[in-house]
Design a protein around this motif. Sequence first.
Motif, PDB file in Angstrom:
ATOM      1  N   ILE A 234      14.975  -1.426  -4.818  1.00 29.79           N
ATOM      2  CA  ILE A 234      13.839  -2.234  -4.390  1.00 29.79           C
ATOM      3  C   ILE A 234      14.062  -3.641  -4.919  1.00 29.79           C
ATOM      4  O   ILE A 234      14.309  -3.819  -6.118  1.00 29.79           O
ATOM      5  CB  ILE A 234      12.528  -1.652  -4.954  1.00 29.79           C
ATOM      6  N   PRO A 235      14.031  -4.658  -4.072  1.00 26.60           N
ATOM      7  CA  PRO A 235      14.288  -6.021  -4.551  1.00 26.60           C
ATOM      8  C   PRO A 235      13.203  -6.478  -5.523  1.00 26.60           C
ATOM      9  O   PRO A 235      12.018  -6.195  -5.336  1.00 26.60           O
ATOM     10  CB  PRO A 235      14.270  -6.861  -3.265  1.00 26.60           C
ATOM     11  N   MET A 236      13.630  -7.174  -6.576  1.00 27.23           N
ATOM     12  CA  MET A 236      12.699  -7.682  -7.581  1.00 27.23           C
ATOM     13  C   MET A 236      13.084  -9.092  -7.970  1.00 27.23           C
ATOM     14  O   MET A 236      14.260  -9.425  -8.016  1.00 27.23           O
ATOM     15  CB  MET A 236      12.698  -6.758  -8.802  1.00 27.23           C
ATOM     16  N   SER A 237      12.083  -9.898  -8.243  1.00 26.38           N
ATOM     17  CA  SER A 237      12.313 -11.297  -8.597  1.00 26.38           C
ATOM     18  C   SER A 237      12.196 -11.496 -10.102  1.00 26.38           C
ATOM     19  O   SER A 237      11.663 -10.652 -10.824  1.00 26.38           O
ATOM     20  CB  SER A 237      11.299 -12.201  -7.880  1.00 26.38           C
ATOM     21  N   GLY A 238      12.695 -12.635 -10.551  1.00 25.32           N
ATOM     22  CA  GLY A 238      12.575 -12.986 -11.959  1.00 25.32           C
ATOM     23  C   GLY A 238      13.385 -12.070 -12.846  1.00 25.32           C
ATOM     24  O   GLY A 238      14.458 -11.599 -12.480  1.00 25.32           O
ATOM     25  N   SER A 239      12.859 -11.794 -14.022  1.00 23.20           N
ATOM     26  CA  SER A 239      13.588 -10.982 -15.001  1.00 23.20           C
ATOM     27  C   SER A 239      13.195  -9.514 -14.958  1.00 23.20           C
ATOM     28  O   SER A 239      13.643  -8.724 -15.793  1.00 23.20           O
ATOM     29  CB  SER A 239      13.340 -11.527 -16.415  1.00 23.20           C
ATOM     30  N   ILE A 240      12.356  -9.127 -14.001  1.00 20.97           N
ATOM     31  CA  ILE A 240      11.928  -7.732 -13.883  1.00 20.97           C
ATOM     32  C   ILE A 240      13.096  -6.891 -13.377  1.00 20.97           C
ATOM     33  O   ILE A 240      13.745  -7.237 -12.385  1.00 20.97           O
ATOM     34  CB  ILE A 240      10.739  -7.595 -12.915  1.00 20.97           C
ATOM     35  N   ASP A 241      13.371  -5.780 -14.067  1.00 24.08           N
ATOM     36  CA  ASP A 241      14.477  -4.925 -13.625  1.00 24.08           C
ATOM     37  C   ASP A 241      14.028  -3.525 -13.228  1.00 24.08           C
ATOM     38  O   ASP A 241      14.849  -2.687 -12.858  1.00 24.08           O
ATOM     39  CB  ASP A 241      15.563  -4.836 -14.703  1.00 24.08           C
ATOM     40  N   SER A 242      12.729  -3.248 -13.301  1.00 22.94           N
ATOM     41  CA  SER A 242      12.254  -1.932 -12.886  1.00 22.94           C
ATOM     42  C   SER A 242      10.767  -1.997 -12.582  1.00 22.94           C
ATOM     43  O   SER A 242      10.071  -2.917 -13.011  1.00 22.94           O
ATOM     44  CB  SER A 242      12.506  -0.888 -13.982  1.00 22.94           C
ATOM     45  N   LEU A 243      10.293  -1.005 -11.831  1.00 20.64           N
ATOM     46  CA  LEU A 243       8.891  -0.888 -11.490  1.00 20.64           C
ATOM     47  C   LEU A 243       8.321   0.386 -12.085  1.00 20.64           C
ATOM     48  O   LEU A 243       9.054   1.326 -12.403  1.00 20.64           O
ATOM     49  CB  LEU A 243       8.711  -0.848  -9.968  1.00 20.64           C
ATOM     50  N   ASN A 244       7.012   0.430 -12.218  1.00 21.40           N
ATOM     51  CA  ASN A 244       6.336   1.674 -12.574  1.00 21.40           C
ATOM     52  C   ASN A 244       6.765   2.777 -11.604  1.00 21.40           C
ATOM     53  O   ASN A 244       6.907   2.540 -10.399  1.00 21.40           O
ATOM     54  CB  ASN A 244       4.832   1.435 -12.507  1.00 21.40           C
ATOM     55  N   ALA A 245       6.962   3.985 -12.125  1.00 23.04           N
ATOM     56  CA  ALA A 245       7.481   5.089 -11.319  1.00 23.04           C
ATOM     57  C   ALA A 245       6.598   5.383 -10.109  1.00 23.04           C
ATOM     58  O   ALA A 245       7.094   5.623  -9.002  1.00 23.04           O
ATOM     59  CB  ALA A 245       7.627   6.344 -12.184  1.00 23.04           C
ATOM     60  N   ALA A 246       5.288   5.366 -10.300  1.00 27.67           N
ATOM     61  CA  ALA A 246       4.389   5.674  -9.195  1.00 27.67           C
ATOM     62  C   ALA A 246       4.412   4.578  -8.135  1.00 27.67           C
ATOM     63  O   ALA A 246       4.338   4.856  -6.932  1.00 27.67           O
ATOM     64  CB  ALA A 246       2.964   5.885  -9.711  1.00 27.67           C
ATOM     65  N   VAL A 247       4.535   3.327  -8.568  1.00 29.53           N
ATOM     66  CA  VAL A 247       4.609   2.211  -7.619  1.00 29.53           C
ATOM     67  C   VAL A 247       5.891   2.312  -6.794  1.00 29.53           C
ATOM     68  O   VAL A 247       5.872   2.182  -5.563  1.00 29.53           O
ATOM     69  CB  VAL A 247       4.545   0.862  -8.361  1.00 29.53           C
ATOM     70  N   ALA A 248       7.020   2.558  -7.472  1.00 28.87           N
ATOM     71  CA  ALA A 248       8.296   2.680  -6.763  1.00 28.87           C
ATOM     72  C   ALA A 248       8.258   3.841  -5.773  1.00 28.87           C
ATOM     73  O   ALA A 248       8.707   3.716  -4.628  1.00 28.87           O
ATOM     74  CB  ALA A 248       9.428   2.877  -7.772  1.00 28.87           C
ATOM     75  N   ALA A 249       7.708   4.969  -6.212  1.00 19.89           N
ATOM     76  CA  ALA A 249       7.614   6.128  -5.331  1.00 19.89           C
ATOM     77  C   ALA A 249       6.768   5.815  -4.100  1.00 19.89           C
ATOM     78  O   ALA A 249       7.118   6.192  -2.975  1.00 19.89           O
ATOM     79  CB  ALA A 249       7.024   7.319  -6.085  1.00 19.89           C
ATOM     80  N   GLY A 250       5.667   5.090  -4.299  1.00 19.32           N
ATOM     81  CA  GLY A 250       4.800   4.745  -3.183  1.00 19.32           C
ATOM     82  C   GLY A 250       5.497   3.854  -2.166  1.00 19.32           C
ATOM     83  O   GLY A 250       5.370   4.058  -0.951  1.00 19.32           O
ATOM     84  N   ILE A 251       6.254   2.883  -2.650  1.00 20.80           N
ATOM     85  CA  ILE A 251       6.989   1.991  -1.750  1.00 20.80           C
ATOM     86  C   ILE A 251       7.970   2.785  -0.897  1.00 20.80           C
ATOM     87  O   ILE A 251       8.051   2.612   0.323  1.00 20.80           O
ATOM     88  CB  ILE A 251       7.724   0.909  -2.555  1.00 20.80           C
ATOM     89  N   LEU A 252       8.718   3.675  -1.539  1.00 19.35           N
ATOM     90  CA  LEU A 252       9.734   4.443  -0.816  1.00 19.35           C
ATOM     91  C   LEU A 252       9.111   5.431   0.159  1.00 19.35           C
ATOM     92  O   LEU A 252       9.600   5.607   1.286  1.00 19.35           O
ATOM     93  CB  LEU A 252      10.622   5.177  -1.819  1.00 19.35           C
ATOM     94  N   MET A 253       8.035   6.091  -0.243  1.00 15.49           N
ATOM     95  CA  MET A 253       7.419   7.071   0.645  1.00 15.49           C
ATOM     96  C   MET A 253       6.788   6.402   1.861  1.00 15.49           C
ATOM     97  O   MET A 253       6.854   6.929   2.979  1.00 15.49           O
ATOM     98  CB  MET A 253       6.393   7.911  -0.117  1.00 15.49           C
ATOM     99  N   TYR A 254       6.201   5.236   1.678  1.00 21.46           N
ATOM    100  CA  TYR A 254       5.612   4.561   2.832  1.00 21.46           C
ATOM    101  C   TYR A 254       6.662   3.931   3.727  1.00 21.46           C
ATOM    102  O   TYR A 254       6.425   3.719   4.923  1.00 21.46           O
ATOM    103  CB  TYR A 254       4.552   3.556   2.389  1.00 21.46           C
ATOM    104  N   GLN A 255       7.851   3.667   3.190  1.00 22.96           N
ATOM    105  CA  GLN A 255       8.965   3.258   4.052  1.00 22.96           C
ATOM    106  C   GLN A 255       9.328   4.403   4.991  1.00 22.96           C
ATOM    107  O   GLN A 255       9.637   4.169   6.166  1.00 22.96           O
ATOM    108  CB  GLN A 255      10.178   2.846   3.228  1.00 22.96           C
ATOM    109  N   SER A 256       9.286   5.623   4.484  1.00 24.34           N
ATOM    110  CA  SER A 256       9.541   6.787   5.339  1.00 24.34           C
ATOM    111  C   SER A 256       8.560   6.825   6.502  1.00 24.34           C
ATOM    112  O   SER A 256       8.931   7.103   7.645  1.00 24.34           O
ATOM    113  CB  SER A 256       9.414   8.079   4.515  1.00 24.34           C
TER     114      SER A 256
END
Length: 261
Positions: A234-256
């Motif tokens: 998942i693309p991220m800006s700045g110095s962030i290198d990871s997202l909350n697990a539930a947020v990442a899961a939501g992004i991927l599932m809604y892409q489906s």
Amino acid sequence: MKVITSKDNRIYKQCKALGTKKHRDATGLYLVEGEKLVREACKAGMAEIVIAETDHAENISGYETNAVLFDNRLFENIAHTETSQGVLAVVRKKTFNWETFIGAVSEREEGQGNIIVLDRLQDPGNIGTIIRTADAAGYGGVISVKGTGDIYSPKVVRAAAGSIMRLPIYFAESATETVDMLKKYGKTIVGTALNTDLYYYDADLSKDTAIVIGNEGNGMSEEFEKNTDINVKIPMSGSIDSLNAAVAAGILMYQSRRDKR
């Protein structure tokens, strides 16, 4: 209706014990709280007994199952919410083997055979939110790999908001078992990784995918890392290198869901 006032009452002692994972595992039962979840459990035929506190006796009407009243003191001892609605239910877990789980996943037509895999997640809020989001995104089912927090704990049940009763959930003993069976049933195993050039929106996640969400601190287990069919990021800006697990899961599932349009 008789009001139960004694801590020695069998029903009270069972409800009190269901506050522990050990007893939930041993009995195959768990608690849900609040009118909406209790009515959903009754409608699905999963409620063993409904309990209301005396101050909310009116909440017990209309349930097509066994019902009892607890005095306020006893009810407060077993309720896990700070502002209780005065009603809860003892609910029986649904159980699956691999064959019945995959069959149940397939029956959820909107899910297109998609599965979310919880790989040793620990935070109850993350676990419950992912299950709820999987339900909302039309996913077919959830696999909880050994080492993941208790899905039937009160905090997870609240965060999942009823989705635990709707989605088929399989409890896998290991990542190896999960990988073997997902491959047997033709699922594309999708992981998340930083060292990949494939962004999630460029991957086809629309059908027969199993998205693995790894532990909050350590990511996917080595067994999953070795056996994913594709890894996405998942693309991220700045110095962030990871997202909350539930947020990442939501992004991927809604892409489906988006890919199915």
